[in-house]
Every structure is written in structure tokens, then in C-alpha cells.
Design an enzyme around this catalytic site. Sequence first.
Site, PDB file in Angstrom:
ATOM      1  N   ARG A 158      -0.963  -2.897  -0.116  1.00 42.92           N
ATOM      2  CA  ARG A 158       0.463  -3.155  -0.263  1.00 42.92           C
ATOM      3  C   ARG A 158       0.630  -4.399  -1.134  1.00 42.92           C
ATOM      4  O   ARG A 158      -0.301  -5.191  -1.296  1.00 42.92           O
ATOM      5  CB  ARG A 158       1.116  -3.395   1.098  1.00 42.92           C
ATOM      6  N   LYS A 184       0.343  -5.519   7.957  1.00 40.92           N
ATOM      7  CA  LYS A 184       1.475  -5.756   8.836  1.00 40.92           C
ATOM      8  C   LYS A 184       1.013  -6.239  10.207  1.00 40.92           C
ATOM      9  O   LYS A 184       0.018  -5.765  10.734  1.00 40.92           O
ATOM     10  CB  LYS A 184       2.290  -4.464   8.987  1.00 40.92           C
ATOM     11  N   HIS A 261       4.541   0.066  -4.829  1.00 43.87           N
ATOM     12  CA  HIS A 261       4.120   1.004  -3.789  1.00 43.87           C
ATOM     13  C   HIS A 261       3.653   2.326  -4.390  1.00 43.87           C
ATOM     14  O   HIS A 261       2.896   3.057  -3.749  1.00 43.87           O
ATOM     15  CB  HIS A 261       5.262   1.234  -2.800  1.00 43.87           C
ATOM     16  N   ARG A 264      -0.077   2.359  -4.502  1.00 42.32           N
ATOM     17  CA  ARG A 264      -0.668   2.624  -3.181  1.00 42.32           C
ATOM     18  C   ARG A 264      -0.591   4.123  -2.859  1.00 42.32           C
ATOM     19  O   ARG A 264      -1.563   4.704  -2.382  1.00 42.32           O
ATOM     20  CB  ARG A 264       0.079   1.798  -2.129  1.00 42.32           C
ATOM     21  N   HIS A 287      -2.766   1.961   8.423  1.00 45.00           N
ATOM     22  CA  HIS A 287      -1.664   2.518   9.192  1.00 45.00           C
ATOM     23  C   HIS A 287      -1.945   2.374  10.682  1.00 45.00           C
ATOM     24  O   HIS A 287      -3.094   2.381  11.110  1.00 45.00           O
ATOM     25  CB  HIS A 287      -1.471   4.000   8.870  1.00 45.00           C
ATOM     26  N   TYR A 296      -0.041  12.336   3.502  1.00 41.24           N
ATOM     27  CA  TYR A 296      -0.730  12.459   2.216  1.00 41.24           C
ATOM     28  C   TYR A 296      -1.545  13.741   2.165  1.00 41.24           C
ATOM     29  O   TYR A 296      -1.598  14.410   1.135  1.00 41.24           O
ATOM     30  CB  TYR A 296      -1.636  11.252   1.992  1.00 41.24           C
TER      31      TYR A 296
END
Length: 331
Positions: A158, A184, A261, A264, A287, A296
Site C-alpha cells: 500500500r 494497517k 492502489h 497493488r 489482509h 482477486y
Amino acid sequence: MTLFVDAKAEFFLSLRPAKPAAGTLAGYDSDLRIIGGIAARLCDVPPAELRVDRLSGRVLRAAFAEFADDHAAASILRAWSAWNRFMNFAVAEELVEGNPMAAVPHPKAPSKAPKPFQGDGTARTLLERIAAGAREARDPWVERDLVALAFPLVTGARSAEMLGVTLGSFGGSPGDRRVRLTGKGGKTRSVPVEGPLERLVDAYLLSRMERFGLSGLPLSAPLLVDTKNRPLRRGGLQYLVAQCYRYAGVHDRVSRGALVHTLRHEFATRLAENGASAHELKELLGHSSIATGQHYVESTARELRMAAGSSPAYGVLESLLSSSPPDATSS
């Protein structure tokens, strides 16, 4: 009976052990305060005197209807999620008997379909044209631009993760080199990197030392800097990538609002096309759920194409076409 302001304070206290991001807490606070204020007015009481048991489905439905008049769908959905979590907390604490949010309509969540580059070979075109000096700038720096593009293309980082990378983030023995990314919630992950990226970064760092007259760089130095050797920030990275798209002539192949993004998404989508599993994508992309990586895998439709292509009818058609091609002029 428990006051809403007191229940809200207890709610935020309950969130602290999970260490949510400051932005998440600020969003919760804003949404609870605004909707709570509307609900208090509808109940004809001051906000400080609103009780949790007054927050019925009818009251909250009316409050959200008023909130929706001047807020976008995304804001309504975010506020609904905050209130749903708060009311679930209130149920768990036995402040109310049930969660009334089921009676409050909300917009559908936006599609989370990946947004890689449109068209085959776009990433290659982008890198080749930037390497050839396509990007015009007052102080051009091809080596830095290439790293800014290539890094997320081969690591799936990211933008915030990429800006947090330092020279000390790279490690591992030859043949097993990795880069540590902080995602994150402060979660870290280690992503394998191969020789081409290492050589690209080495060439960039050499150009950086020559450009600024440096004899070396500490491990604490950020990977990406601007043309004055200051750490590159989010706005600068966004501008840089947008300019690269423009001068490389691929800006029309980028989904609206994606920018960094997109790189990515390109990484993840191409890996999925080459057979990466949802679990592997989860680990590489950082994730929290395997379901996100599944997007994906689904977007490439490899399995669907293989399944559809196995239809026996294709064999019949192939036989017909090879033995007697249809006459386009026949009626």
C-alpha cells in the site's frame, strides 16, 4: 436507565484493547455524536439526557433518514456500521434487549472488485516508458521514479506501507531477500523480493548519493525521498505516480480514484492469474481475511474459463469447422 453519553464512553473503553486506528475512533465518535444529536432532538430531549433505551428502531430510522438528506451513500454506510457496532455492544451489556439497527435501511456496500490496469501489458509499457525518460520534470529522477512504480508492482505494498519502508526494512540472505512492511493496525509482514528489484534499488540509492553528495546512507533512511532528499509523503507519491501515468500514456487505463492502489491491484491480480491461492494473496497483501484475497482469484476467472472450455460442445464445433467450414453466403 443508562444515558447515551455514558454508554458511548463505555463503548470506546471496550475498543481500546483492540488498538483501533485513530482515524477509526474519530469516525465512530463523529457518527455516534451526529446521529445521537438528531435522535435526541427527535425524542425532544437534550443530547446529554438521551437514554439508550429511547434508541428504538423507529427513532434511529428517522435519524438516519435525516442524516441521509445531505450525506453520500458511503458516509451513511459508515455511520450505520458504527451504530450497529455500538448497539451490539449495548445488547451485550444488557442496556437494551435487542439491536434496533436491523430496522434501519442502509446502502449496499460498494463493489470490492480489484482495479488493476486495463489492458494487457500496461505495467510493462509504464515501466519501459518511464525508464526511457518519458516523464518530464524540472528535476527529473528516473531511478527514483522507477522504484516508486516497481516496488508496489512486485510487493503489493500500500502507499502508506511503501512510504514507511526504510533501508533497514530489507533483509535476508542472498536468494532469500525480503522486505518488511508495516500495514494497517501496525501489523507487519515479510514479502520476498527478487534480484531485479534489488538491483533497481541499488541503482537508485547510488544515484541518490551522487545527487546529494552523500558518502553513505543509514539504515534508518527512508527508501523514497523527494528531489530535496526529504521523505516522500502521501501527496507527493500520489502526484508522482499520476505524472508517470500521464507521461507514459497509460492514464486512461487506470480506474478512477485508484492511482497508487492500481499498482497493488495489478500485483495481486497477475499473481492470481498465475495460480496464486487466496491464502497466499492474504499473506502477501496483509489482509485480515482470506475472503479479500478471494476477490482477486475470482476476478481472473481462471477456473471458470477452464470449466466453460471443457464443454463437449466445443469438440463438436471444432470437428464441424475443421471438416466443413460454414458458408457465410448461405441462407
